[in-house]
Design an enzyme around this catalytic site. Structure first.
Site, mmCIF file in Angstrom:
data_model
loop_
_atom_site.group_PDB
_atom_site.id
_atom_site.type_symbol
_atom_site.label_atom_id
_atom_site.label_comp_id
_atom_site.label_asym_id
_atom_site.label_seq_id
_atom_site.Cartn_x
_atom_site.Cartn_y
_atom_site.Cartn_z
ATOM 1 N N HIS A 118 61.260 68.774 29.946
ATOM 2 C CA HIS A 118 61.593 67.365 30.110
ATOM 3 C C HIS A 118 61.326 66.834 31.525
ATOM 4 C CE1 HIS A 118 63.290 63.643 28.839
ATOM 5 N NE2 HIS A 118 64.352 63.722 29.575
ATOM 6 N N ASP A 162 58.811 69.758 25.897
ATOM 7 C CA ASP A 162 60.039 68.992 26.159
ATOM 8 C C ASP A 162 60.985 69.144 24.982
ATOM 9 O OD1 ASP A 162 61.975 67.079 26.679
ATOM 10 O OD2 ASP A 162 60.545 65.530 27.272
ATOM 11 N N TYR A 188 69.709 59.304 31.373
ATOM 12 C CA TYR A 188 71.036 59.461 30.771
ATOM 13 C C TYR A 188 72.010 60.179 31.693
ATOM 14 C CZ TYR A 188 74.432 60.367 27.031
ATOM 15 O OH TYR A 188 75.551 60.407 26.239
ATOM 16 N N SER A 216 62.931 59.126 30.833
ATOM 17 C CA SER A 216 63.882 59.552 29.818
ATOM 18 C C SER A 216 64.628 58.334 29.251
ATOM 19 C CB SER A 216 64.826 60.604 30.407
ATOM 20 O OG SER A 216 65.545 61.242 29.382
ATOM 21 N N GLN A 217 65.958 58.251 29.382
ATOM 22 C CA GLN A 217 66.646 57.035 28.922
ATOM 23 C C GLN A 217 66.050 55.806 29.614
ATOM 24 O OE1 GLN A 217 71.262 56.246 28.559
ATOM 25 N NE2 GLN A 217 70.603 55.629 30.593
#
Lengths: 339, 339, 339, 339, 339, 339
Positions: free
Chosen positions: C319, C280, C94, C190-191
Site C-alpha cells: 500500500h 497492495d 485513513y 489512500s482515503q
C-alpha cells in the site's frame, strides 16, 4: 501451509515463460574461460575430525577471480589404497557454509568421496562458512542478504561468482588422487540444488566427468514467477529490492536471466533426479517443475536426445522436502547408475 | 508494546557498564589522520528538484579511504546573496539512504543550510541510497545486514568507515560558500542519532565549528546491553551472528567497544538535545540514557566542564519517538541557541 | 506479500460489478444543495510554523451540517504580491489528520498553494487531527473505527459528511485571495485518493475550477469486492461488522453503493493520474483499477467524451505504492498540464 | 502466555499508587443527582424467546442524559405468582452487547431474576447491542474503540455515561414487580466486572438494595499501571492515543482518575467475590488485586468496618479466568449469602 | 529472543524450590523392580543402511510392562573382531523417533557403539518413530501431546514408562557382544537430555556400567518453574492442561515431582557435561541450571562425594544450544575420560 | 480472513471427488453389529446443577467395545409427569467435552430433552471431558491430537470408535423414560456437526426414531480436499502426519474414506438443516457443501427419494458460523417440523 501453487496435474507440464538471452552461451563461455585461466591450486590438508571411520581434508581451491574457496573432502577411512572413488560434489543451502569438519559426512559414510563446497560470503546462517566474497561489488547498495548483491550488471552479479566456484569445485574434486575424475555426482538442497542445476548445465560440453545431477528442491529457478509468488525465504529479497528500486525491474530481470536455472538446465545432459515439495513456499513447486521440464531439452551441442530424468514430488511437505527419505532415493538412484 | 526496559526513575540515572579501551583516543587519532590525508574534493552540482522555494545540490565528497560519498545540500531559494547560513548536517536511519532530491528539505525550509549524508552500502530500505561501501571486507562472512560487516577487526569494522564519512560530511558542509563553517548542527534519528553522537565526540578537539548535537533515539549505544535485551531491529543482527559464532563474543564486543556511542559521547563538548522513547524496542531507552548520561563527562582535553544537555523522554512511544513534535523541540532549541 | 489479486493483464481491463443506484444523482444533488446552503465562512489565520520559506494559515470552513472543518493552507513565502497560484487540495489517509502546522508543505515548496483538509473524527492515527464529527449518529453501535459509523442509512453514513467536507474544501481553497480559483488540483493517498475520486465526480457540473485529479492508491472503491478480498486495513471493519450483523449485508451494501468511488468516478471529467500497487493488500489493485476504468465514462451532463487519464501500477509495492517516486510523476503531470 | 506480572505473593498485597482526586465524591454526587433527575421510565415488554422454562422481557430505561438504554430481563417461567426473586444485574464485557433474547439466561435458570444491561455504543463485538451513545462528544477525535471517547474532560468521558447507566440499571431491576428490590446482586466479567466495582462503590450510601458484588477479572482498575504493562485488549487504546497525543498524559490520567475502579472500590460496603487470572494479559492480575485490596477500605460514610470479600486467583488462565468453574463458585457464594 | 530468564550470575547459583517426595526412592525401586522382572529380550537384526563404513542393527528390547521398544545400534564397520567398544546410549528430543536406519550415526563414526532408543508414542515430529505406547492410560483425556498423558497418577504418568525404557536401553546396549558393558555413556538433547539425567540418577546404585552423562539443554527439569515461565514447546502443554483443569494443580505437580530431573539428578554419581542456552525459551536456562546444581548432591547410597560435572552455557542461543560445537566439546570430554 | 475457497455460486454445486469404498456398507454393518452386541447399560444419575428450572442427569452408556461413555441429560424441571419429550442428541466440537453439569442446557430450556455426549479422549480444550478412549491403538505413534490416532487401519481408526459412540448415544437417549424415542433430533457444531452427518447416515435403515439432522459447519467432510486447503484447526494434523510419513498417503486416505461424511451423508434420509461459513478456514465451505450436496442422494435401501434439506451460508463468518442466530434458525426449523 495449504496448497498455494499450481495443482499437481498442472505442475507436471508447467513450463516457464523464461527465454534465454541470445548471448547466454557467449556470456558463460567468456566467464568460464576467464575463470579457468587461473591455476586451480587445489590443496587438501588433513584435519582431526574426531572420527575413526572418516578421513577429512580441509580443501582450498581457486574460484572466481582466483580467490580462495574453502571446502571439506571426506573419505572413508578404510578405503583401499589406490582405488579411486566416485565423488559427490555437494553444494550448500542459502546462508549456510561448509560447517565444522565432522558435521556432514553422509556421502563418505556411503562409500563415496564427498566434497562440500563453501558458498562465498555465506555461512552466517544454518552452518558456519569460511569463504569471503572479496569482490569490489560486494559493498554496493543491496537488500540485506546476497540475492541482490551486484545486480546492477551481469558481470557483477553475485551468482556469477558462485556458479564459477561451483564449476571449479568439480575440477577440485577431480584433482584428488582418491577420486575417480570420471565419476562426479552433483548434489545439493535448495541453493545447493540450484548450483547442481547450474553446474550440470555449465559443465555440459565444457568439462567431462559429471555423470549425475541430484537437485533437491532447487532454488534459483524461474526468477520472474518466483519473485511474484514466493512469500518466504530469499526470493523476496529481490522483490523487496524492486519495491524500493521501482525503475529497475527490467534491468534486474535482464541480469537474472543469465543465471536462471531454467535456462541453464536446458544444456544439461546427464541423468538427473529432482525433488519438489508441493507446499514449499520458499522454492515453490512450479519453479522447480519449470526447471525439471526444461532440463536437458536444449540444443547445446552435446545434448542430442535429452537427458534421463526423474522427479519426486513430496505432497504435504514445505521446503524441507523429502529429507532423509529422499536421500535413500538418491542412494538407490546412484546404486543403480553406478552398478 | 508494554514497558519492558527500566522504569523512568532508573533510566534517569542509568549508566552503562561499558568502559572505553585504553587506546581509544589513539585509535581514532590514527583513523582520522589517515582519512583526512585524502583531499576532501567536495563538489555541489545543482539539480532540478521541481521545487521553487528550495535549491538543491548533488553533493560528493571523499569519505573513508577517499571513496566518494553522496549527499544533498538544500538551501532556501530566496537566501540573501553573500549571507552564510548555519548548517544542519543530517545523518540517516539504518537501511535508508539520502532519498530523492526533494524528499526531505525540512531544515532548509526552516532557513538552514541542510546537508544530508548518504550512508555507504545502505539505501535499500526506507529511502534510496547512492553510495557504495567499496571496502575489501564488505564481502566477508557476516550476518545479513551491515551490523557485523568487518566485525573481525576494529580496522575493518563497517562503522569505522561510516564514522569517518560522518566526520568528513561536516567538513564538506563547511566547504560550501553559502554555509557558515562556525555554525554546524548535527542531527539524525536512530542510526542517524548514533552518528550525531559519534561525530560530536570525534570532532571535539579535532575540528572546530560544531555547535550543537541533536541525537534522536540514537542507535549504536551501549552495545553489550543492547544485544542482550533488544528484540527487534538491527541490534539482533549481532546477537544472531554470535549465536552462530559462539566463540567470538569477547572478540566482537572488543571491536564494538571502539564504536560504542557511550564511549565517544564522553568526549563531546557541545550542547545536546537527546530524545528517547520509553517503549522503544529497537533502541531501548536504557541504551539511549546510557549515552545521555555519559555525554560530555569525559576527560578528553577539550571537555573541561561537561556539556549543556537535555533529554526528552516520550512515554508511550516505540522507536518513532517524538517525530514532528520533537522537531518543534529541536527548532526551539536552535532558535534559542542561535539567538 | 506475494501477488494475491488479479494478474496485471486482467487488472488492465477489470470492471466492477457495482452499478449505481437509480437515484444517485438526486441523492447527491439534495445532499450538496443542503450543505451549500450553509455559509462557507472560510477563515485563514496565520501561524508560526518555524519556517522561513513557507507561510502557513490555520484554516476553518463550514463542512457538512455547517460544522467547522479545520485545515492548513501553505503558501510560498516569497510569492509575488497579487499573483494567484494554482492550488492543490489535499486529502488525508485513513486515521490521520492535518498534522502539525509545518509537517507537510510539499506542494507549497513546489510553488503551489497547498490546502490540507482535516478528516472529521480522524487524526488519532498517523498524524494529529483537530476536527470532530459532531453528528448524532456518531454514537451509534458500529465496529471500532469509522467505516461503519452511521451505516444504517445513506443519510447518516459517515462518508456522506466527509464527501461534503471535501467538496467544500475546494470552495474554501478558492476563497483565498492568493489562490487562482480556476486552477484547483485534487490530490491524496489512500482515503485521500478516495476523496479525490469522489470530489472529482461530485464537482463535475456542480462547481467550476477543478482541473486535475491525482488519486494515489485510492480507498473507498468497489466495496463489494473490497470487503470480500481485503485482509488488512479499514475495509475489514465492514466485513467484521457484517460478520456480527449477519442480516444486514444487503442493506449495508445498498448504503455503501451511494458512496462507492466506482459510481462517482463515472461522473468525473478532468484529467486524472491514478496509481495502484500490485501487492497492495489494503486497497487491492483490482479495486483501484475498477475505479480507473470507470473514471469519466458516465453519462453525466458535462462528461461528453470521457476524461484524459493515466495510471501508474507499482509492481512489487504494497500500500505504500509509488511514494516519493510517484510525487515526481505528479509534479511532471502538473508541469505539463499547467504549461 | 507465561507469567509476566507480579508473583502471587506480591499480588496478595499489591496496592495501587492511584489516589482519588479530592472532589471525587462531589463529582459523582453531582453526576448522579443530575442523572437521577430524569424519570427512570423502565419498561418490560415480553418477547418470544423460543424457550419454555424462561420468560424474557425487552427492557428499556433512561440512562445518562435520559437516553434509552436497552436490556433483557429473564425470569424462571415457573415462578410462583407474587413471590419476589433476588435479582442479578449483569454487565457485559467490552465490545459486546446484550445479545439475542435467549442467548444468556444463566442466572434465571438458577432461580434468580436476571437483568442484562446493554453497554451504550457497544455490541459490535462478541454479542449484538442495541443501545446508542447519543452524546455530542461521541464524534470527537479518539482512538478507534471507546476507551478514549470524550477523554478531553471528565464530564464528557465515555465511562461517565456508562457508570450512570449501570447505576440506573439497578433501579430498573428494582422496578419490576417480580424482583425483590432489597436483594440485588451485581455480576459481570471484564468490563462487566469493572461496572460491578463502580456500581458497588457508587450505590454505597446512595441507593439501597445491593447486597453483593461479583466482579470477574474486572477491567477499568488501576489505569496508570494498566496502560503501562498491558499488551492486549482495550487498555492499549489509551496507550496508543497517548503515543499520538504526547502532551496529554497528565490531563488524560487526571480524567481517568475519576473513573478508576481502585478509587470507587474503596467506597463499596457489600460482600464481594472477585476473580483474577494470573496469566491475564488483558486485565493483568496486579490491576485486579489493586482493586480487590482497595475494596471497602474507604472512609465513605456507610463503610465503617470494611466489606467482607474474597478473591479466587486462577493460576494458569489468561483473561478467560475461571469461566464455568467460577460461576459455580459464585452460585455457592450466593447460596450461602441468601441462605 | 532477548534475555528473559535470570542473568548469568544468578543462573550459576540458582537452585530449584523442588523437594523430592519422601517415598521417591521407594517408588522407583518398586517401579524398576517390576520392570526388570520382564526378560529383556534384546534382539539386534542387521539392516541394509546403504553405508559402507557403518553397520546398523534394528534393535528391539522389552521396555516398561514388557512392551517392545525399538532402536538402532550403529557400529563402525571396520571394528576389530572381539574388541568391545564403549557405547553411547542416545535418547531423542520430544516428538521425534529413532528415524531411518542411516539418519544419525554420529557416535559410531567417532568409534563408539551407538544405540539410539525410540521414544514410545513419539516419532510424529522431527524424525520417524516405530514404538507404540500400548498402555491403557494412553487414551485418557489429556492435552494434545504427551506431557499430560496419564498425569492423573504417578503410576500411569507417561514418563514413568519412558524412564523405565531409558533404563532398560542401557541394559540392552550392554547385551550386545560388541559393546563393553562397563563403558556406557548417556547422551541426548532436550527430552533426550532429560532422559540422560533421569537415567544417570536411576542407574546409580542399581545398574553398573554407566560412566558419563551428557545432558544437552535437558527438558523435564524443575517443572514448577518451567510451567510458569516457558512460552514455547512442550512445557506449555501442562500449563494449558491446568488452565482447563483448574482444580488439579496440586495433584498434577505432586505427580510430576516423581519425575522431575532435579530430584533424580541428585542421585547421579557419574561425571557429567551439561549444556544450557541463555536465550532458550523452550527449556529455560534456569531450569537446566537447577538440574545442574542439584546433580550429584544427593544422599543416595552410592553418591558420597558428589559427581564431577561441568556445564557449557551458550549465551546467544535459543533451544538449539551448542549444536555441532557442543558435540566437539562432548567428544573432547569423552576422549579425556576414556583416555 | 478474506475469501479463500470457491465463490458462492460454485459452492452451491460443488461435489466432492470422494467415492465410497465398495465395502463401505459391509464395514459399517459389521462394526455396528459388533458394537450393539454389548448391552447398552444406559444409566442416568441425578446431579445438583444449582439450577431450579432444569433437571440434570449424569449419563453413562456403553460405547464402542462396551467402554463407558459419559454425558449429561437435561430436562425441563417443570415437565409434565408421563409426557415424553422430543430429544436433541448433541455432539461436541473438537477438543471439548461435555463440560460441567450446568454449562449448556440450551435445548432443555427450549422444552426438549437434551442429551450431550462426551467425546472419548477429548475434553482438554474448550470444555472439560470425562470419557477415556481405552483402546490399545490410542498409544500408537500419531500426530499430536486425535486426527491420526489409529490411522494405520480402518479397524483402529479413532473415529470408528467415536461414530459408534454417537450411534449408541441415540439409543441411550431413547432409553430414558422422559424421552419420546420416535423423536430424536441430532445436533452439533464442527466435529459435533460431523457426528450428526455420520449418525444420520449410519442410523438410516438401522435404527428408527431419528427425525432431523442439524449439522453446523460440520467437520470430517471431504477429507482429500480438506487436508489440501485447510490452514488451521484439526485437518492439518493429518497433513502434518503425512508430511512426516511421506509413504502413507494412499493408505491413510484409504482409511479415511470409510469415515468421510460425504460418503455417509449419502445414506441419510431425514430432513436436514446445514450451515456453512464462507470465510471458514477450519472447515472450509466447499467441504461442507460437498457434504450437503451429497446428503440423502445415496442408493441405500431406505433412501428412495432423497431427503428434505436446506443450508444457511454465513457470508462474512469464519468457523464461528451463525452462532446464536443459527440456533434461532434451528429452533424455527424444529418448531415447523414438530408442529
Amino acid at each position: 501451509m495449504p496448497l498455494f501453487d499450481l495443482p499437481l496435474s498442472q505442475l507436471r507440464s508447467y513450463t516457464s515463460e523464461v527465454t534465454p538471452p541470445g548471448d547466454l552461451k557467449a556470456f558463460w563461455d567468456a566467464t568460464l574461460d576467464e575463470a579457468r585461466a587461473f591455476p586451480l591450486d587445489a590443496t587438501f590438508e588433513p584435519v582431526d575430525n574426531y572420527l575413526t571411520v572418516i578421513d577429512t581434508f580441509d580443501v582450498t581451491f581457486s574460484g572466481f577471480g582466483g580467490a580462495p574457496v574453502k571446502g571439506w573432502l571426506h573419505l572413508p577411512a578404510n578405503r583401499e589404497a589406490g582405488v579411486r572413488l566416485p565423488v559427490v560434489v555437494n553444494y550448500i543451502g542459502y546462508s549456510g557454509g561448509r560447517g565444522l569438519a565432522n558435521q556432514d559426512t553422509r556421502w563418505a559414510q556411503a562409500g563415496y568421496a564427498h566434497l562440500i563446497m563453501d558458498t562465498r560470503g555465506q555461512g552466517y546462517g544454518g552452518t558456519l562458512g569460511d569463504t569471503a566474497d572479496p569482490h569490489p561489488s560486494a559493498g554496493d547498495v543491496a537488500h540485506a542478504g546476497l540475492m541482490t548483491r551486484g545486480i546492477a550488471s551481469r558481470e557483477d552479479y553475485y551468482y556469477r561468482r558462485v556458479y564459477v566456484d561451483a564449476f571449479r569445485a568439480v575440477e577440485a574434486a577431480q584433482a584428488h588422487p582418491a577420486v575417480d575424475p570420471a565419476k562426479v555426482v552433483l548434489a545439493g538442497v535448495s541453493q545447493g540444488g540450484g548450483l547442481v542445476v547450474a553446474t550440470a548445465g555449465l559443465t555440459a560440453g565444457r568439462l567431462d566427468g559429471v555423470i549425475a545431477a541430484l537437485p533437491d528442491v532447487p532454488f534459483l529457478q524461474d526468477f520472474p514467477r518466483a519473485i511474484d509468488i514466493t512469500p518466504r525465504g530469499p526470493y523476496p529479497e529481490i522483490a523487496q529490492f524492486l519495491a524500493r528500486h521501482r525503475d529497475r525491474y527490467d534491468a534486474a530481470l535482464g541480469v537474472l536471466n543469465y543465471f536462471d536455472g531454467v535456462n541453464l538446465a536446458r544444456w544439461a545432459t546427464v541423468p538427473a533426479l529432482y525433488s519438489a515439495a508441493q507446499m514449499d513456499d520458499i522454492c515453490p513447486p512450479s519453479t522447480v517443475c519449470a526447471s525439471y521440464n526444461a532440463y536437458g531439452t536444449g540444443t547445446h551441442a552435446s545434448s542430442a536426445t535429452g537427458a534421463v530424468k526423474d522427479i519426486e514430488v513430496y505432497r504435504f511437505n514445505n521446503h524441507e522436502g523429502g529429507q532423509e527419505h529422499h536421500w535413500i532415493r538418491q542412494l538407490q538412484f546412484l546404486r543403480k547408475l553406478l552398478g
